[in-house]
Design a protein around this motif. Structure first.
Motif, short mmCIF file in Angstrom:
data_model
loop_
_atom_site.label_atom_id
_atom_site.label_comp_id
_atom_site.label_asym_id
_atom_site.label_seq_id
_atom_site.Cartn_x
_atom_site.Cartn_y
_atom_site.Cartn_z
N GLN A 1 76.24 114.51 38.06
CA GLN A 1 75.78 115.95 37.98
C GLN A 1 76.28 116.62 36.71
O GLN A 1 77.35 116.51 36.46
CB GLN A 1 76.08 116.82 39.20
CG GLN A 1 75.28 116.51 40.56
CD GLN A 1 75.37 117.64 41.48
OE1 GLN A 1 76.40 117.51 42.06
NE2 GLN A 1 74.31 118.78 41.62
N ARG A 2 75.33 117.33 36.11
CA ARG A 2 75.74 118.15 35.10
C ARG A 2 76.85 119.47 35.51
O ARG A 2 76.62 119.92 36.67
CB ARG A 2 74.48 118.98 34.40
CG ARG A 2 73.76 117.90 33.67
CD ARG A 2 72.52 118.46 32.73
NE ARG A 2 72.01 117.57 31.97
CZ ARG A 2 70.74 118.24 31.24
NH1 ARG A 2 70.20 119.53 31.84
NH2 ARG A 2 70.22 117.38 30.56
N LEU A 3 77.66 119.67 34.72
CA LEU A 3 78.33 121.04 34.93
C LEU A 3 77.66 122.09 34.49
O LEU A 3 77.13 122.19 33.44
CB LEU A 3 79.77 121.01 33.72
CG LEU A 3 80.47 122.35 34.12
CD1 LEU A 3 81.68 121.96 35.24
CD2 LEU A 3 81.34 122.37 32.83
N ARG A 4 77.47 123.08 35.70
CA ARG A 4 76.79 124.22 35.34
C ARG A 4 77.80 125.30 34.86
O ARG A 4 78.46 125.79 35.45
CB ARG A 4 75.93 124.64 36.60
CG ARG A 4 75.10 125.80 36.44
CD ARG A 4 74.14 126.40 37.56
NE ARG A 4 72.92 125.48 37.53
CZ ARG A 4 72.18 125.49 38.13
NH1 ARG A 4 72.01 126.55 39.38
NH2 ARG A 4 71.20 124.46 38.44
N VAL A 5 77.40 126.10 33.68
CA VAL A 5 77.97 126.92 32.93
C VAL A 5 77.26 128.01 33.00
O VAL A 5 75.95 128.18 32.94
CB VAL A 5 78.60 126.75 31.61
CG1 VAL A 5 79.42 127.70 31.00
CG2 VAL A 5 79.32 125.49 31.58
N ILE A 6 77.81 129.54 33.37
CA ILE A 6 77.14 130.69 33.64
C ILE A 6 77.66 131.77 32.77
O ILE A 6 78.92 131.88 32.78
CB ILE A 6 76.99 130.95 35.01
CG1 ILE A 6 75.87 132.12 35.18
CG2 ILE A 6 78.00 131.32 35.78
CD1 ILE A 6 75.34 132.37 36.42
N ALA A 7 76.98 132.66 32.02
CA ALA A 7 77.42 133.69 31.36
C ALA A 7 76.59 135.02 31.95
O ALA A 7 75.18 134.63 31.86
CB ALA A 7 77.44 133.54 29.93
N VAL A 8 77.33 136.15 32.25
CA VAL A 8 76.30 137.26 32.47
C VAL A 8 76.53 138.23 31.43
O VAL A 8 77.74 138.85 31.23
CB VAL A 8 76.72 137.81 33.81
CG1 VAL A 8 76.05 139.10 34.05
CG2 VAL A 8 76.34 136.93 35.04
N PHE B 1 82.64 130.17 35.07
CA PHE B 1 82.00 131.38 34.41
C PHE B 1 82.75 131.36 32.93
O PHE B 1 83.80 131.28 32.81
CB PHE B 1 82.08 132.48 35.17
CG PHE B 1 81.67 133.97 34.48
CD1 PHE B 1 80.46 134.32 34.89
CD2 PHE B 1 82.57 134.60 33.79
CE1 PHE B 1 79.96 135.41 34.45
CE2 PHE B 1 82.08 135.87 33.10
CZ PHE B 1 80.81 136.33 33.51
N VAL B 2 81.78 131.93 31.81
CA VAL B 2 82.17 131.88 30.52
C VAL B 2 81.88 133.35 30.09
O VAL B 2 80.95 133.81 30.25
CB VAL B 2 81.73 130.71 29.59
CG1 VAL B 2 82.33 131.17 28.16
CG2 VAL B 2 82.10 129.49 30.09
N SER B 3 82.98 134.04 29.36
CA SER B 3 82.73 135.59 28.86
C SER B 3 83.25 135.05 27.15
O SER B 3 84.54 134.88 27.02
CB SER B 3 83.48 136.31 29.55
OG SER B 3 83.43 137.56 28.79
N THR B 4 82.42 135.45 26.43
CA THR B 4 82.82 135.37 25.00
C THR B 4 82.36 136.95 24.38
O THR B 4 82.48 136.83 23.08
CB THR B 4 81.74 134.22 24.11
OG1 THR B 4 80.47 134.60 24.63
CG2 THR B 4 82.18 133.01 24.74
N VAL C 1 86.66 131.29 32.16
CA VAL C 1 87.03 130.86 30.70
C VAL C 1 86.56 132.25 29.94
O VAL C 1 85.38 132.43 29.89
CB VAL C 1 86.61 129.65 30.32
CG1 VAL C 1 86.89 129.39 28.83
CG2 VAL C 1 86.75 128.48 31.19
N ALA C 2 87.44 132.88 29.52
CA ALA C 2 87.15 134.34 29.05
C ALA C 2 88.06 134.61 27.69
O ALA C 2 89.21 134.20 27.67
CB ALA C 2 87.13 135.45 29.85
N ARG C 3 87.48 135.29 26.76
CA ARG C 3 88.14 136.02 25.55
C ARG C 3 88.83 137.03 26.07
O ARG C 3 88.35 137.93 26.97
CB ARG C 3 87.10 136.40 24.76
CG ARG C 3 87.69 136.64 23.20
CD ARG C 3 86.53 136.94 22.15
NE ARG C 3 87.11 137.63 20.81
CZ ARG C 3 86.42 137.54 19.96
NH1 ARG C 3 85.03 137.60 19.92
NH2 ARG C 3 86.75 137.91 18.76
N ALA C 4 90.08 137.02 25.70
CA ALA C 4 91.05 138.09 25.92
C ALA C 4 90.85 139.41 25.38
O ALA C 4 91.52 139.79 24.58
CB ALA C 4 92.52 137.47 25.87
#
Length: 413
Positions: free
Chosen positions: A215-222, A300-303, A324-327
Motif C-alpha cells: 500500500q501507498r503511504l498516505r500523507v495528509i496536510a490541513v 500528517f505534515v505541516s510546512t 512531521v512539522a516545521r518548528a
C-alpha cells in the motif's frame, strides 16, 4: 461570573455549527462552551456580518452571541476592518453599559482597541484580558504580508490587566516589547479530543486502511493553498517519496477549486513534477468530517512558514497520526520531537522526503508516535483544561476579599 468575550473579526457561530472556519472562531466557541459548563455566563460580542444571522444567537446553555452593527452587514476583508472599529467600539460601549460584565476578554488587536475604548467610555471599572493568537513581529519575521502593528500590540498588552498568548515564543516577543512578564500567561490553543480521536467510523470516500504491505503511504496536510502555507514544498516533496499519496485539505470549497488561482498553481506544479496522479486537493471540509479524513492517513505534515495556533497539528495528533512539522509558532509547544513526531528547522523538500521515507519503512515508529501524540493531545490540550486555565486567569483579577461573581443558575431572574 459574567464574562464578555470580544471578537470583532471572528464569529463563533460557524464553528458552533461545524462549518469550515478560522482558528479564532474555533477557540471562541470551544472556550465559551467550556466556561459555561463551569457555571459562568458568557456573552460573545462580534460584528454583524451576515444579514441571515439574528442579532442575538444562543450557543447552548450559558452562551449568547451578540452581533453588533458596525459598518455594512457583510463579511469584510482584513484591510477593511479598521474603518469600522470605531463604530464597533461605540456599539460595544452601549452593550457593556447595559449589561456590565465581571471581566472582558478581547481576542486580537482590533477587538483590543474596541474593548479599551468601550470599557473607558462605559464608566465602569471592568478588568480586561487581551489575547493575541498572532503577533505582527512574528508574522514579519516569517515574511508574511501585513501592516506593522508592533507598537499597537505593545500598547494594548501594557494597557490590559492580563495578557494571554498561545506559546512561550509569543511571551518572549512581548517581553522584548516591554510588556511585564508578570501580566503575560501562556494558555495554548486546544483540541476537541472527543471529536478528534483515534476511534471512529472509517467508512466513506476517504476510507483507507493504515499502510500495510503493497500500500501507498498516505500523507495528509490541513492547510491553506497560498505560498505562505508551504503547499508548494509539499508538491516538491512528493517527487522524493514515490510510494506515497498526498491529500491537501483546505482552501476554498471543492466546487471553487477549479477557479482558485492557488489551486491551479499547485495542480500545474504537480503536473510538471509528474506527481499529479498521487496528489488530491479536497478543498475545505466541514469539521464534522475532518476526523474521518485524518484517520484515513498515515502521516500528517505541516510546512507553514508560521503557525500561531497549531490547531491542525493538535487535531492530527488527537486522531493518532505521527506529525512531521516545521518548528514554528505554537507547533513547537504541541509536538515533542522524537516522541510524538519530528520537528524540522525548515520545510526543504529533500529533508521532508528523507523523513517520510524513514517513517514509511518503520510502522512501529509511526504507531509509537501516534499513540504518544493522541495521549498528549487529550491530556494537555483538551478544551476543558484550556478553559480551566483561562478561568484561573480571570479569577486572579479579583481581590481575594471580593464577593464571588454571580454564576449561571444563581440569579433569580
Amino acid at each position: 461570573m459574567k464574562i464578555a468575550m470580544v471578537s470583532e473579526h471572528a464569529n463563533p457561530v460557524g464553528a458552533h455549527k461545524g462549518e469550515p472556519t478560522c482558528g479564532d472562531s474555533v477557540h471562541l466557541t470551544s472556550v465559551a462552551r467550556q466556561l459555561a459548563k463551569l457555571g459562568h455566563r458568557v456573552t460573545v460580542y462580534t460584528r454583524h456580518a451576515d444579514p441571515a444571522t439574528a442579532e442575538r444567537t444562543r450557543m447552548g446553555r450559558g452562551v449568547t452571541v451578540e452581533h453588533l452593527t458596525a459598518g455594512p452587514v457583510r463579511k469584510l476583508d482584513e484591510a477593511e476592518l479598521p474603518e469600522h472599529t470605531a463604530a464597533f467600539a461605540s456599539a460595544l460601549t452601549t452593550a457593556l453599559t447595559n449589561d456590565v460584565p465581571d471581566v472582558v476578554h478581547a481576542f486580537g488587536w482590533s477587538s483590543g482597541l474596541a474593548t479599551m475604548a468601550a470599557v473607558r467610555d462605559s464608566g465602569h471599572e471592568i478588568p480586561t484580558v487581551q489575547s493575541f493568537h498572532s503577533l505582527s513581529i512574528s508574522e514579519r519575521r516569517a515574511g508574511l504580508p501585513g501592516a506593522d502593528r508592533v507598537r499597537l500590540e505593545a500598547a494594548l498588552a501594557q494597557n490590559a490587566d492580563s495578557v494571554l498568548v498561545n506559546s512561550s515564543e509569543q511571551m518572549f516577543e512581548l517581553a522584548r516589547m516591554g510588556v511585564p512578564r508578570s501580566t503575560v500567561s501562556v494558555v495554548p490553543y486546544g483540541v476537541d479530543a472527543e471529536h478528534f480521536s483515534v476511534d471512529g467510523v472509517q467508512q466513506g470516500p476517504w476510507h483507507h486502511r493504515r499502510t500495510g504491505a503493497g500500500q501507498r503511504l498516505r500523507v495528509i496536510a490541513v492547510t491553506g493553498l497560498g505560498r505562505e502555507s508551504g503547499a508548494d514544498s509539499l508538491i516538491d516533496m512528493m517527487v522524493r517519496v514515490p510510494e506515497s499519496e498526498l491529500l491537501i485539505v483546505g482552501g476554498p470549497s471543492a466546487d471553487d477549486l477549479t477557479i482558485d488561482p492557488d489551486a491551479r498553481r499547485l495542480e500545474q506544479r504537480a503536473k510538471e513534477a509528474g506527481v499529479d496522479d498521487r496528489i488530491t486537493l479536497t478543498g475545505a471540509v466541514d469539521r464534522k468530517e475532518l476526523p474521518r479524513i485524518l484517520r484515513s492517513a498515515d502521516v500528517f505534515v505541516s510546512t507553514a512558514s508560521y503557525d500561531p495556533y497549531g490547531g491542525a497539528v493538535l487535531e492530527a495528533m488527537a486522531c493518532g497520526l505521527p506529525v512531521v512539522a516545521r518548528a514554528v509558532g505554537s507547533v513547537t509547544g504541541a509536538v515533542l520531537d522524537g516522541t510524538t513526531g519530528v520537528l524540522l528547522r525548515s520545510a526543504r523538500p529533500d529533508t521532508l522526503g528523507r523523513i517520510l521515507r524513514t517513517l514509511s519503512a518503520d510502522a512501529t515508529k509511526r504507531t509509537a508516535y501516534g499513540i504518544a501524540g493522541s495521549d498528549r493531545a487529550a491530556s494537555r490540550f483538551g478544551w476543558e483544561r484550556i478553559a480551566g486555565e483561562t478561568e484561573r486567569i480571570y479569577t486572579k483579577l479579583f481581590p481575594m476579599e471580593a464577593e464571588l461573581p454571580l454564576a449561571v443558575g444563581d440569579d433569580a431572574n
